[in-house]
Design a protein around this motif. Structure first.
Motif, short mmCIF file in Angstrom:
data_model
loop_
_atom_site.label_atom_id
_atom_site.label_comp_id
_atom_site.label_asym_id
_atom_site.label_seq_id
_atom_site.Cartn_x
_atom_site.Cartn_y
_atom_site.Cartn_z
N PRO A 97 6.98 14.50 -20.61
CA PRO A 97 7.23 13.59 -19.49
C PRO A 97 8.64 13.01 -19.57
O PRO A 97 9.09 12.59 -20.64
CB PRO A 97 6.17 12.50 -19.68
CG PRO A 97 5.14 13.09 -20.58
CD PRO A 97 5.88 14.03 -21.47
N MET A 98 9.34 12.98 -18.44
CA MET A 98 10.70 12.46 -18.41
C MET A 98 10.74 10.99 -18.00
O MET A 98 11.76 10.33 -18.15
CB MET A 98 11.55 13.29 -17.43
CG MET A 98 11.54 14.78 -17.72
SD MET A 98 12.20 15.18 -19.35
CE MET A 98 13.91 14.74 -19.12
N GLY A 99 9.62 10.50 -17.44
CA GLY A 99 9.58 9.10 -17.03
C GLY A 99 10.46 8.78 -15.86
O GLY A 99 10.87 7.64 -15.65
N LEU A 100 10.83 9.78 -15.05
CA LEU A 100 11.74 9.58 -13.93
C LEU A 100 11.12 10.12 -12.65
O LEU A 100 10.35 11.07 -12.68
CB LEU A 100 13.07 10.31 -14.19
CG LEU A 100 13.86 9.91 -15.44
CD1 LEU A 100 15.02 10.89 -15.64
CD2 LEU A 100 14.38 8.49 -15.31
N THR A 101 11.45 9.50 -11.56
CA THR A 101 11.12 10.07 -10.26
C THR A 101 12.37 10.73 -9.69
O THR A 101 13.49 10.45 -10.11
CB THR A 101 10.61 8.98 -9.30
OG1 THR A 101 11.59 7.94 -9.22
CG2 THR A 101 9.30 8.40 -9.79
N SER A 102 12.18 11.60 -8.74
CA SER A 102 13.30 12.39 -8.23
C SER A 102 14.29 11.53 -7.46
O SER A 102 13.91 10.64 -6.70
CB SER A 102 12.76 13.50 -7.33
OG SER A 102 11.93 14.37 -8.06
N VAL A 103 15.57 11.83 -7.65
CA VAL A 103 16.64 11.17 -6.91
C VAL A 103 17.53 12.23 -6.29
O VAL A 103 17.53 13.39 -6.72
CB VAL A 103 17.48 10.23 -7.81
CG1 VAL A 103 16.64 9.09 -8.35
CG2 VAL A 103 18.12 11.02 -8.96
N ALA A 104 18.29 11.84 -5.30
CA ALA A 104 19.23 12.74 -4.63
C ALA A 104 20.65 12.32 -4.99
O ALA A 104 20.99 11.14 -4.88
CB ALA A 104 19.02 12.70 -3.12
#
Length: 454
Positions: A97-104
C-alpha cells in the motif's frame, strides 16, 4: 449512593485514560499484503489495508512493479484494479500500500503534448514538465457560487453558431452512432473555437483514430494550444477512467488560472463502459441493460466538474460525444447523459449517408442555454428556421412520392421553396470556418431572401 458514585467515577476515569493512551499511540505503519487471486482484471489481496481509491504497488518475484488502485473490499480482502500491464503477476506477489490517492500533475508545460491516462508523454517529445498537482477526482463546487452563463462561444460551425448557440461554460453532448462524423466535427471545433486552451480526452477509441485525430484533425496549429489525453481501447478500464478524469482535472487547472477552456471528450460512453467493467468485476449487480447503478452516479460526478468556476473568470465549455448503440437515442447512457447535460446535438446517419456534413439533425437537437446568450431577434430567426425545416420533414413522404399538390398549404409551399438554400446553410466544408457574426448574417440572409422572393 456514595459507593455507587465512586465506582462510576473510577469507571469513567479508566475509560478516559485508555482513550488518551490510544490517541498518543503512534500510527501503525502500512503493512504489506499478498496477492491471493485474480479473476478477470480484478485482483484480490489479503494482509493489508487501504482506502477506496488508494494506490498499491504489486511486486513480482522478478522485482517488476505494477500499480493498482483499490476499488472495493470485503472483510479482510481488498479488491484491486491494475492500471498497467499485469503480465508476470502470480499468486503470493507482494502488495505494498502506498497510502496515496491519485493526483494529476498539471502546468502550462502540458500545452502541445499528448499524454496517457497516467500523465506520461506518448508523443516521443521527452518528459512533460509540470509545476503543480491537483486531485484527480476534482474538488466540489458550490452551485450557487458559479458564475451564470451569459456569453456565447464561437465554435466555428455555422449550424451550431446560428441555431444551437453555445454559451461559454455550457456542457453539451454529441449523440450519434459509430461512423457518423463525431470525431471530424470535434476536430473542426478544436481548430476553430475561440478558446484560450483546448483539452481533448480520447477515451476508449481505436489507436489508429488517436493518431489520425492528433495529426490530421487537430494539426500543428490546433495542437499548439491543446493538451491531448489518450487512453485507447486496449488500455485497462481503470486507466480509461483515469484518462477522462485527468482531462477534466487539466481543464479545471487552466480554468482556475482564469482561462476559457474548451473540453472535448470522445467519448462519455466509453467512460461509462469502463466503469461497468470494473463494477461487474467486483460483483456489483447489473441494473439497466447490464449497467450497474454506480455507472449512473459516476456520470454526473464527472460532467458536473465542467462549467464556470466559483472563483475568478475562468470557464470550461465541454462537448461530450455519446455513442447511441444501434442508433437508439434511448440507450441507457444516452438517456442518462441527456438529463445531466445542458443541450444535445444529434448526428443523423441518414444525413451522413447522403453526404450532408455536418450531419446535424436539427429537429432532435437543442441548446438549453441559447435563450440566455443571444438577443431575442436572433432567437426569433432560429425558431423560424427550425419551424420551416420541421414543416418540410413532416411532409417529406408526401413530397417525395408526388402526393402533395402545390398550393394546398402555404407553410409547406414555403418549406419546399426554401429547401435548397436551407440545406446549403446547414452544410459546411471540413476546412471552412464560419465565425459567429457571419453565421448570424447568413441565417438572416436565408430568411430574408424568402421574404424578398415572396
Amino acid at each position: 449512593m456514595e459507593v455507587f458514585s465512586e465506582k462510576r467515577s473510577n469507571k469513567w476515569i479508566s475509560r478516559l485514560s485508555s482513550f488518551k493512551d490510544r490517541i498518543q499511540e503512534p500510527q501503525p505503519m502500512l503493512v504489506e499484503g499478498r496477492l491471493t487471486r485474480m479473476i478477470g482484471l480484478t485482483l484480490e489481496a489479503v494482509g493489508c489495508r487501504s482506502t477506496i481509491g488508494g494506490r498499491c504497488m504489486i511486486e513480482t518475484v522478478d522485482g517488476v512493479r505494477t500499480e493498482a488502485e483499490v476499488v472495493g473490499f470485503s472483510g479482510e480482502r481488498l479488491y484491486l484494479m491494475p492500471t498497467g500491464d499485469i503480465r508476470g503477476l502470480e499468486q503470493d506477489c507482494r502488495v505494498i500500500p502506498m497510502g496515496l490517492t491519485s493526483v494529476a500533475h498539471v502546468g502550462f508545460g502540458l500545452l502541445g503534448r499528448v499524454i496517457d491516462g497516467s500523465g506520461k508523454a506518448i508523443d516521443g517529445m521527452g518528459p512533460v514538465h509540470t509545476t503543480d498537482t491537483v486531485p484527480l477526482h476534482g474538488r466540489p463546487l458550490n452551485p450557487l457560487g458559479r458564475k451564470p452563463i451569459s456569453e456565447h462561444l464561437d465554435v466555428g460551425i455555422r449550424a451550431i453558431n446560428a441555431l444551437l448557440t453555445v454559451g461559454r461554460g455550457q456542457r453539451l453532448g454529441l449523440f450519434a452512432g459509430s461512423g457518423v462524423g463525431k470525431s471530424v466535427l470535434l476536430g473542426m471545433m478544436t481548430r476553430y473555437t475561440s478558446a484560450d486552451i483546448i483539452v481533448v480526452g480520447l477515451i476508449g477509441e481505436r489507436g489508429r483514430e488517436v493518431n489520425e485525430f492528433v495529426r490530421k484533425n487537430l494539426g500543428k496549429e490546433g495542437l499548439a494550444r491543446a493538451v491531448v489525453v489518450a487512453t485507447p481501447a486496449d488500455h485497462p478500464p481503470l486507466m480509461r477512467m483515469h484518462g477522462a478524469m485527468l482531462a477534466t482535472s487539466i481543464a479545471e487547472y487552466f480554468r482556475d488560472q482564469g482561462k476559457n477552456v474548451l473540453l472535448l471528450m470522445d467519448s462519455l460512453t466509453r467512460y461509462a463502459q469502463a466503469q461497468r467493467e470494473i463494477a461487474l468485476a467486483i460483483n456489483e449487480p447489473p441494473a439497466t441493460k447490464g449497467y450497474p447503478p454506480s455507472v449512473f452516479s459516476k456520470l454526473p460526478s464527472l460532467v458536473e466538474r465542467a462549467g464556470n468556476s466559483d472563483q475568478g473568470d475562468g470557464s470550461i465549455t465541454a462537448f461530450y460525444t455519446v455513442l447511441t448503440e444501434g442508433d437508439d437515442s434511448n440507450d441507457p447512457i444516452a438517456d442518462a447523459s441527456r438529463a445531466i447535460l445542458d443541450g444535445h446535438v444529434h448526428l443523423s446517419r441518414q444525413l451522413a449517408e447522403a453526404g450532408h456534413f455536418p450531419a446535424i439533425d436539427m429537429e432532435a437537437s437543442v441548446s438549453r442555454l441559447m435563450v440566455e446568450v443571444v438577443p431575442e431577434a436572433h432567437q426569433d430567426m432560429a425558431r423560424e428556421f427550425r419551424r420551416i425545416n420541421s414543416t418540410y420533414q413532416q411532409n417529406i413522404d408526401l413530397i417525395n412520392v408526388g402526393a402533395y399538390q402545390p398550393g394546398s398549404n402555404n407553410a409547406v409551399d414555403r418549406s419546399i421553396d426554401m429547401r435548397e438554400s436551407m440545406l446549403e446553410f446547414l452544410q459546411q466544408g471540413l476546412n471552412e470556418a464560419v465565425d459567429f457574426e457571419t453565421s448570424k448574417e447568413q441565417l438572416f440572409g436565408v430568411l430574408q431572401a424568402d421574404v424578398n422572393d415572396a
